[in-house]
Design a protein around this motif. Structure first.
Motif, mmCIF file in Angstrom:
data_model
loop_
_atom_site.group_PDB
_atom_site.id
_atom_site.type_symbol
_atom_site.label_atom_id
_atom_site.label_comp_id
_atom_site.label_asym_id
_atom_site.label_seq_id
_atom_site.Cartn_x
_atom_site.Cartn_y
_atom_site.Cartn_z
ATOM 1 N N ILE A 108 0.838 -1.202 0.000
ATOM 2 C CA ILE A 108 0.000 0.000 0.000
ATOM 3 C C ILE A 108 0.870 1.248 0.000
ATOM 4 N N GLU A 109 1.887 1.250 0.828
ATOM 5 C CA GLU A 109 2.900 2.302 0.797
ATOM 6 C C GLU A 109 4.134 1.744 0.089
ATOM 7 N N GLN A 110 4.670 2.495 -0.868
ATOM 8 C CA GLN A 110 5.827 2.029 -1.629
ATOM 9 C C GLN A 110 6.873 3.140 -1.759
ATOM 10 N N PRO A 111 7.431 3.575 -0.642
ATOM 11 C CA PRO A 111 8.433 4.646 -0.712
ATOM 12 C C PRO A 111 9.728 4.175 -1.367
ATOM 13 N N ASP A 112 10.402 5.107 -2.031
ATOM 14 C CA ASP A 112 11.716 4.794 -2.597
ATOM 15 C C ASP A 112 12.791 4.831 -1.518
ATOM 16 N N ALA A 113 12.494 5.541 -0.425
ATOM 17 C CA ALA A 113 13.441 5.646 0.685
ATOM 18 C C ALA A 113 12.677 5.923 1.965
ATOM 19 N N VAL A 114 13.279 5.564 3.103
ATOM 20 C CA VAL A 114 12.727 5.953 4.396
ATOM 21 C C VAL A 114 13.789 6.745 5.150
ATOM 22 N N VAL A 115 13.335 7.789 5.827
ATOM 23 C CA VAL A 115 14.213 8.623 6.642
ATOM 24 C C VAL A 115 13.880 8.351 8.104
ATOM 25 N N ASP A 116 14.782 7.701 8.796
ATOM 26 C CA ASP A 116 14.575 7.284 10.181
ATOM 27 C C ASP A 116 14.702 8.497 11.101
ATOM 28 N N VAL A 117 13.612 8.819 11.816
ATOM 29 C CA VAL A 117 13.609 9.982 12.711
ATOM 30 C C VAL A 117 13.400 9.555 14.166
ATOM 31 N N THR A 118 13.733 8.323 14.486
ATOM 32 C CA THR A 118 13.490 7.838 15.844
ATOM 33 C C THR A 118 14.353 8.525 16.897
ATOM 34 N N ARG A 119 15.429 9.182 16.468
ATOM 35 C CA ARG A 119 16.289 9.891 17.438
ATOM 36 C C ARG A 119 16.017 11.393 17.457
ATOM 37 N N VAL A 120 14.957 11.817 16.799
ATOM 38 C CA VAL A 120 14.606 13.241 16.711
ATOM 39 C C VAL A 120 13.432 13.542 17.643
ATOM 40 N N SER A 121 13.541 14.609 18.409
ATOM 41 C CA SER A 121 12.442 15.104 19.264
ATOM 42 C C SER A 121 11.950 14.026 20.227
ATOM 43 N N THR A 122 12.796 13.661 21.171
ATOM 44 C CA THR A 122 12.481 12.540 22.064
ATOM 45 C C THR A 122 12.296 12.965 23.526
ATOM 46 N N ASP A 123 12.000 14.232 23.771
ATOM 47 C CA ASP A 123 11.870 14.718 25.146
ATOM 48 C C ASP A 123 10.425 15.096 25.474
ATOM 49 N N ILE A 124 10.100 15.040 26.764
ATOM 50 C CA ILE A 124 8.848 15.567 27.284
ATOM 51 C C ILE A 124 9.191 16.771 28.154
ATOM 52 N N GLU A 125 8.634 17.918 27.812
ATOM 53 C CA GLU A 125 8.951 19.168 28.510
ATOM 54 C C GLU A 125 7.719 19.663 29.257
ATOM 55 N N GLU A 126 7.894 19.967 30.526
ATOM 56 C CA GLU A 126 6.788 20.501 31.315
ATOM 57 C C GLU A 126 6.678 22.004 31.102
ATOM 58 N N LEU A 127 5.462 22.447 30.805
ATOM 59 C CA LEU A 127 5.166 23.860 30.635
ATOM 60 C C LEU A 127 4.372 24.343 31.842
ATOM 61 N N GLU A 128 3.829 25.536 31.777
ATOM 62 C CA GLU A 128 3.029 26.053 32.893
ATOM 63 C C GLU A 128 1.670 25.357 32.907
ATOM 64 N N GLY A 129 1.612 24.241 33.596
ATOM 65 C CA GLY A 129 0.374 23.477 33.677
ATOM 66 C C GLY A 129 0.162 22.533 32.522
ATOM 67 N N GLY A 130 0.945 22.686 31.449
ATOM 68 C CA GLY A 130 0.794 21.838 30.282
ATOM 69 C C GLY A 130 2.037 21.007 30.026
ATOM 70 N N LEU A 131 2.105 20.432 28.832
ATOM 71 C CA LEU A 131 3.239 19.595 28.446
ATOM 72 C C LEU A 131 3.531 19.775 26.962
ATOM 73 N N ARG A 132 4.793 19.653 26.606
ATOM 74 C CA ARG A 132 5.183 19.526 25.209
ATOM 75 C C ARG A 132 5.848 18.166 25.050
ATOM 76 N N ILE A 133 5.256 17.319 24.240
ATOM 77 C CA ILE A 133 5.712 15.940 24.071
ATOM 78 C C ILE A 133 6.348 15.804 22.704
ATOM 79 N N GLY A 134 7.627 15.425 22.677
ATOM 80 C CA GLY A 134 8.325 15.268 21.418
ATOM 81 C C GLY A 134 7.713 14.185 20.558
ATOM 82 N N ALA A 135 7.744 14.394 19.239
ATOM 83 C CA ALA A 135 7.129 13.434 18.319
ATOM 84 C C ALA A 135 7.808 12.074 18.366
ATOM 85 N N GLY A 136 9.073 12.042 18.770
ATOM 86 C CA GLY A 136 9.800 10.784 18.825
ATOM 87 C C GLY A 136 9.674 10.041 20.139
#
Length: 329
Positions: A42-70
Motif C-alpha cells: 500500500i505504501e511504496q516509498p523509494d526511501a525511508v528517513v529514520d527519525v526515531t532519534r529526533v524530538s524525544t523529550d517531554i517538557e513541562e510547561l506552565e500546567g501543560g506539556l510539550r511531548i516530542g514526536a519521537g
C-alpha cells in the motif's frame, strides 16, 4: 516488498534535508504501521528517513506539556505529569496496543497511522483511499467497524488511534517543521474528513515533519476518563470510544471536554454535546440529551447502525462516572 534506501537523521534539519533530496521518501519512526503498509504494497516509498532519534523529550510547561514526536507511547503513558494532569491520555495509550507495540510506537507515528478498513488492505477490493476514483466496496460490503459520522459517498473508513481521541479532547496542538518554516496545527484541524479526497488523511504536507504535540493547561483534565468498547479486551480497535474531562460545581457542569473514537474518519470532537452540557445540571438526563445532540447527524450502514446507540450509551456512562467521582487511574 519494494526495495528502498534507508537514511538516518539525528536532528530536525537533517531529517528535512534528507526528505528534500530523496524523492518518494517517507519519514519512519517506530514503523508499527508504515512497515506493515509497505509489506502489503500500500505504501511504496523509494526511501525511508529514520527519525526515531529526533524530538524525544517531554517538557513541562506552565500546567501543560510539550511531548516530542519521537517519544515512545510507553514513555508518555508512564510519565508522572501525564498520569496526574491528563490521565485520559495515559489510559487511551494503555488501551491502544500491547506493551511490545507501545514500546516501539511514537507520538508522531500514532498521529499518522492509517485506517484499518478491511478493503483498504485488500488489493482485490475497490478503495478510494488506496486508489482514488475506483470506488468504495465498504459502502455495500461488510461495514461493521465503519463510520457513522462525517463519512462521504467516497469513503466510510474510521481513524484507528486511541491516543488521538484523547488529544482531540484535550485541545492539543501539533507542531511541525518544514522548508517553509514552522506551523502550529490545532489537533481538531490536523486530520481530515474524507469528502471527495479520502486518500488525504491529514493536513500535514509531505515535506513537513511533526516535531511535538503540546497540551495546554487544563486543570480539570485531572478528572478525565477514556472508555473503549471493542469486540475483545485483548487489543482490538474501538467500535466506539469516549475521551472526556469533566468539572462539576454545585451540581452543574462548569467545564467539559468530550471526543469520540471509532465513529469517523478522524477523532471526533463532540462540540454539540459540549454546548448542551456547559452550565447544565450534571445529571443522567442531561448527559443523554447531550449524547442525542451529538449523534443526531449520525447515519448507519447495513452492519454498523448499532454504533449510534452504543456511542450514546458510552457517553452517558463516562460522564456519569466522572460526575460521581468514580474514576480510577
Amino acid at each position: 516488498m519494494k526495495n528502498f534506501s534507508y537514511v538516518s537523521a539525528d536532528y530536525v534539519g537533517g531529517a528535512l534535508s534528507a526528505i528534500a533530496r530523496t524523492p518518494g521518501a517517507k519519514f519512519l519512526a517506530g514503523g508499527t504501521n508504515l512497515v506493515d503498509l509497505m509489506r502489503e504494497g500500500i505504501e511504496q516509498p523509494d526511501a525511508v528517513v529514520d527519525v526515531t532519534r529526533v524530538s524525544t523529550d517531554i517538557e513541562e510547561l506552565e500546567g501543560g506539556l510539550r511531548i516530542g514526536a519521537g517519544v515512545k507511547n510507553t514513555a508518555v503513558a508512564e510519565h508522572v505529569a501525564v498520569r496526574e494532569r491528563f490521565p485520559v491520555l495515559s489510559q487511551a495509550i494503555l488501551l491502544g496496543a500491547s506493551g511490545q507495540i507501545r514500546n516501539m510506537a511514537t507520538v508522531g507515528g500514532n498521529l499518522m497511522q492509517r485506517t484499518r478498513c478491511y478493503y483498504f488492505y485488500d488489493d482485490a477490493a475497490r478503495c478510494n483511499k488506496r486508489q482514488p476514483g475506483v470506488g468504495c466496496d465498504a459502502l455495500d460490503g461488510f461495514n461493521r467497524i465503519h463510520a457513522v459520522l462525517g463519512a462521504s459517498e467516497h469513503c466510510v473508513a474510521t481513524h484507528p488511534s486511541d491516543m488521538c481521541v484523547a488529544l482531540a479532547a484535550l485541545d492539543a496542538t501539533v507542531h511541525v517543521h518544514g522548508p517553509r518554516g514552522t506551523r502550529r496545527i490545532p489537533m481538531l484541524e490536523f486530520h481530515r474528513l474524507p469528502g471527495d479526497t479520502p486518500h488525504i488523511d491529514t493536513n500535514l504536507r509531505p515535506d513537513e515533519l511533526i516535531t511535538s504535540v503540546e497540551l495546554p493547561s487544563l486543570p480539570f483534565a485531572a478528572t478525565s476518563l477514556y472508555r473503549k468498547v471493542r469486540d475483545r479486551s485483548s487489543y482490538a480497535f474501538a467500535l466506539v470510544s469516549v475521551a472526556a474531562a469533566l468539572e462539576v460545581d454545585e451540581g452543574r457542569v462548569k467545564g467539559v471536554r468530550l471526543a469520540l473514537g471509532g465513529v469517523a474518519h478522524k477523532p471526533w470532537r463532540a462540540l454539540k454535546a459540549e454546548r448542551v452540557l456547559q452550565g447544565a445540571a450534571a445529571t443522567t438526563a442531561t448527559f443523554r440529551e447531550a449524547a442525542e445532540a451529538e449523534l443526531q447527524s449520525a447515519r448507519g450502514l447495513a452492519d454498523n447502525a448499532f454504533k449510534i446507540e452504543l456511542a450514546k450509551r458510552t457517553i452517558v456512562m463516562v460522564l456519569n462516572s466522572l460526575a460521581d467521582g468514580g474514576v480510577t487511574r
